[in-house]
Design a protein around this motif. Structure first.
Motif, mmCIF file in Angstrom:
data_model
loop_
_atom_site.group_PDB
_atom_site.id
_atom_site.type_symbol
_atom_site.label_atom_id
_atom_site.label_comp_id
_atom_site.label_asym_id
_atom_site.label_seq_id
_atom_site.Cartn_x
_atom_site.Cartn_y
_atom_site.Cartn_z
ATOM 1 N N GLY A 6 0.427 -1.225 0.128
ATOM 2 C CA GLY A 6 -0.195 -0.127 0.023
ATOM 3 C C GLY A 6 0.463 1.141 0.157
ATOM 4 N N PHE A 7 2.324 1.243 0.212
ATOM 5 C CA PHE A 7 3.134 2.320 0.466
ATOM 6 C C PHE A 7 3.890 2.277 -0.291
ATOM 7 C CE2 PHE A 7 2.888 1.345 5.139
ATOM 8 C CZ PHE A 7 0.824 2.071 5.161
ATOM 9 N N VAL A 8 3.991 1.758 -1.666
ATOM 10 C CA VAL A 8 5.251 1.967 -2.754
ATOM 11 C C VAL A 8 4.547 3.223 -3.167
ATOM 12 C CG1 VAL A 8 5.669 0.550 -5.486
ATOM 13 C CG2 VAL A 8 4.561 -0.676 -3.261
ATOM 14 N N CYS A 9 6.200 3.295 -3.576
ATOM 15 C CA CYS A 9 6.701 4.804 -3.482
ATOM 16 C C CYS A 9 5.890 5.089 -5.595
ATOM 17 C CB CYS A 9 7.860 5.392 -4.201
ATOM 18 S SG CYS A 9 8.464 5.396 -2.426
ATOM 19 N N ARG A 146 14.756 10.979 -2.159
ATOM 20 C CA ARG A 146 14.625 10.183 -3.120
ATOM 21 C C ARG A 146 13.392 9.255 -2.339
ATOM 22 N NH1 ARG A 146 14.773 8.290 -7.749
ATOM 23 N NH2 ARG A 146 16.551 9.251 -8.341
ATOM 24 N N ALA A 147 12.980 8.894 -1.235
ATOM 25 C CA ALA A 147 12.087 7.447 -0.289
ATOM 26 C C ALA A 147 12.320 7.486 1.106
ATOM 27 C CB ALA A 147 12.483 6.240 -1.087
ATOM 28 N N VAL A 148 11.369 7.871 1.721
ATOM 29 C CA VAL A 148 11.422 7.270 3.827
ATOM 30 C C VAL A 148 11.516 5.925 3.785
ATOM 31 C CG1 VAL A 148 10.464 7.820 5.715
ATOM 32 C CG2 VAL A 148 11.137 9.546 3.556
ATOM 33 N N LEU A 149 12.175 5.166 3.893
ATOM 34 C CA LEU A 149 12.607 4.263 4.310
ATOM 35 C C LEU A 149 11.690 3.638 6.008
ATOM 36 C CD1 LEU A 149 15.609 2.734 3.812
ATOM 37 C CD2 LEU A 149 13.441 3.061 2.070
ATOM 38 N N PHE A 150 10.488 2.725 6.772
ATOM 39 C CA PHE A 150 10.234 2.965 7.994
ATOM 40 C C PHE A 150 9.982 1.930 7.599
ATOM 41 C CE2 PHE A 150 5.615 2.915 10.037
ATOM 42 C CZ PHE A 150 6.471 3.054 11.456
ATOM 43 N N PHE A 151 10.553 1.598 9.207
ATOM 44 C CA PHE A 151 10.462 0.532 10.388
ATOM 45 C C PHE A 151 9.577 -0.447 10.945
ATOM 46 C CE2 PHE A 151 15.191 -1.141 8.963
ATOM 47 C CZ PHE A 151 15.075 -0.492 8.004
ATOM 48 N N SER A 152 7.971 -0.753 10.547
ATOM 49 C CA SER A 152 7.153 -0.600 11.447
ATOM 50 C C SER A 152 7.538 -2.035 12.509
ATOM 51 C CB SER A 152 5.703 -0.843 11.019
ATOM 52 O OG SER A 152 4.659 -0.958 11.137
ATOM 53 N N CYS A 153 7.101 -1.571 14.125
ATOM 54 C CA CYS A 153 7.915 -2.109 14.740
ATOM 55 C C CYS A 153 6.241 -1.841 16.072
ATOM 56 C CB CYS A 153 8.545 -2.419 14.919
ATOM 57 S SG CYS A 153 9.333 -3.886 15.920
ATOM 58 N N PRO A 154 5.755 -3.069 16.625
ATOM 59 C CA PRO A 154 5.328 -3.093 18.053
ATOM 60 C C PRO A 154 6.339 -2.272 18.893
ATOM 61 C CG PRO A 154 4.544 -4.781 16.824
ATOM 62 C CD PRO A 154 5.614 -4.488 16.051
ATOM 63 N N VAL A 193 5.749 13.143 10.523
ATOM 64 C CA VAL A 193 6.775 12.650 9.540
ATOM 65 C C VAL A 193 6.065 11.224 8.311
ATOM 66 C CG1 VAL A 193 9.281 12.473 8.775
ATOM 67 C CG2 VAL A 193 8.879 13.800 11.330
ATOM 68 N N VAL A 194 6.618 10.454 9.547
ATOM 69 C CA VAL A 194 5.660 9.439 8.589
ATOM 70 C C VAL A 194 4.695 9.188 7.903
ATOM 71 C CG1 VAL A 194 5.431 6.610 8.851
ATOM 72 C CG2 VAL A 194 7.479 7.618 10.347
ATOM 73 N N ASP A 195 3.512 10.288 8.668
ATOM 74 C CA ASP A 195 2.415 10.293 8.042
ATOM 75 C C ASP A 195 2.231 11.325 7.310
ATOM 76 O OD1 ASP A 195 1.362 8.382 9.736
ATOM 77 O OD2 ASP A 195 0.242 10.221 11.641
ATOM 78 N N TYR A 196 3.471 12.116 7.428
ATOM 79 C CA TYR A 196 3.787 13.361 6.303
ATOM 80 C C TYR A 196 4.052 12.178 4.976
ATOM 81 C CZ TYR A 196 6.016 16.713 3.358
ATOM 82 O OH TYR A 196 6.548 17.796 2.690
ATOM 83 N N TYR A 197 5.504 11.767 4.892
ATOM 84 C CA TYR A 197 5.812 10.838 4.383
ATOM 85 C C TYR A 197 4.824 10.146 3.351
ATOM 86 C CZ TYR A 197 9.759 13.212 3.788
ATOM 87 O OH TYR A 197 10.923 14.609 4.212
ATOM 88 N N ARG A 198 3.576 9.517 3.794
ATOM 89 C CA ARG A 198 2.682 8.570 4.105
ATOM 90 C C ARG A 198 2.100 9.149 2.713
ATOM 91 N NH1 ARG A 198 0.645 5.604 8.237
ATOM 92 N NH2 ARG A 198 2.435 4.318 8.404
ATOM 93 N N ARG A 199 1.320 10.471 3.230
ATOM 94 C CA ARG A 199 0.485 11.148 2.311
ATOM 95 C C ARG A 199 0.957 11.435 0.923
ATOM 96 N NH1 ARG A 199 -0.338 13.223 7.493
ATOM 97 N NH2 ARG A 199 0.473 15.695 7.029
ATOM 98 N N ASN A 200 2.382 11.764 1.205
ATOM 99 C CA ASN A 200 3.490 12.126 -0.198
ATOM 100 C C ASN A 200 3.902 11.267 -1.152
ATOM 101 O OD1 ASN A 200 6.573 13.715 -1.088
ATOM 102 N ND2 ASN A 200 4.619 15.154 -0.098
ATOM 103 N N GLU A 201 3.510 10.174 -0.735
ATOM 104 C CA GLU A 201 3.682 8.815 -0.950
ATOM 105 C C GLU A 201 5.238 8.534 -1.742
ATOM 106 O OE1 GLU A 201 0.930 9.420 -4.763
ATOM 107 O OE2 GLU A 201 -0.005 8.921 -4.104
#
Ligand code: AMP
Length: 250
Positions: A6-9, A146-154, A193-201
């Motif tokens: 879902g978050f592919v650039c 160019r892209a933001v790599l987000f490491f998601s972890c609980p 910041v993560v949400d910002y780049y998510r919206r920014n694709e």
């Protein structure tokens, strides 16, 4: 499979900074530009994730595998904290309390480190931007990531990893009360910041709860696709050149 599709650039070519020119808007940028002409910068990738999500470990592997360079904001700041002066004490205090170090200190250290890397396939900036202002400042005056790599972890996994690391790391901030603060700071300051780049694709999300090997497989997949996209852009440009020169000759 950890990569959340879902978050592919989207539109990497347009979003990337291939051919980006440093806009000389500040002392730091004028220095990075090396003069009025500016320089071509390597592609920049921001690496974000909660404390203990494995950013550092994965960045090191990516450096080995893809010849990238890595700049770790936390390492730069830990080094700065050793200075026996006012700034050193301020940085040490922020780290000890799990707070974000003031932007001007962090940015200056970062820019100085990045300038050494003009000739490389890409720069990974580990632990940056930690807040919206850092993201905006960096991209306004230096280069668009160019892209933001987000490491998601609980949170529970982050806590367990940091507690375990704290047994041997010797880091003042791997202590129980600070771990809690760091996780809170991450949610409060860095998730926007993560949400910002998510919206920014431009967000690439990786499942960092997996074993390191699996996370690395996902990252490798992303960067291999990046290499293919780059090669295809280059081919397109070469074809355009050939076509326009044959049109001129005709
Ligand atoms: P890390 O090594 O990424 O876990 O960072 C350790 C500490 O360094 C953080 O808790 C902050 O106090 C500080 N720090 C790291 N990166 C940044 C940044 N981009 N901006 C401000 N402070 C940072």
């Amino acid at each position: 499979m950890g990569m959340a599709s879902g978050f592919v650039c989207v539109g990497m070519g347009a979003a990337g900074n291939d051919g980006a020119r440093v806009r000389a808007c500040s002392r730091v940028d004028a220095r990075a530009a090396g003069g009025a002409e500016g320089v071509k910068l390597p592609p920049v990738y921001f690496v974000l994730g909660g404390p203990g999500s494995g950013k550092g470990t994965q960045c090191k592997r990516l450096v080995d595998e893809f010849s990238f360079r890595q700049v770790c904001a936390g390492d730069l700041l830990r080094e700065k904290a050793k200075d026996d002066d006012e700034i050193g004490a301020l940085v040490e205090n922020c780290i000890r309390n799990g707070k974000i170090v003031p932007g001007h200190i962090t940015m200056e250290l970062l820019y100085t480190a990045i300038e050494r890397f003009s000739e490389c396939p890409g720069v990974l900036i580990d632990g940056f931007p930690r807040e919206i202002k850092q993201a905006v400042d960096f991209e306004t005056v230096y280069a668009r990531a160019r892209a933001v790599l987000f490491f998601s972890c609980p949170n529970e996994v982050l806590k367990a990893r940091l507690t375990n690391r704290g047994l041997t790391s010797g880091r003042v901030d791997d202590e129980a009360s600070v771990i809690e603060k760091r996780i809170n700071t991450f949610h409060e300051m860095t998730m926007p910041v993560v949400d910002y780049y998510r919206r920014n694709e431009r967000l690439q999300c990786f499942d960092a709860e997996q074993a390191p090997e699996s996370v690395f497989d996902d990252l490798s997949g992303f960067f291999k696709a990046e290499e293919m996209r780059k090669a295809s852009r280059q081919r397109e440009q070469e074809n355009k050149k050939i076509l326009s020169s044959s049109a001129t000759q005709a």
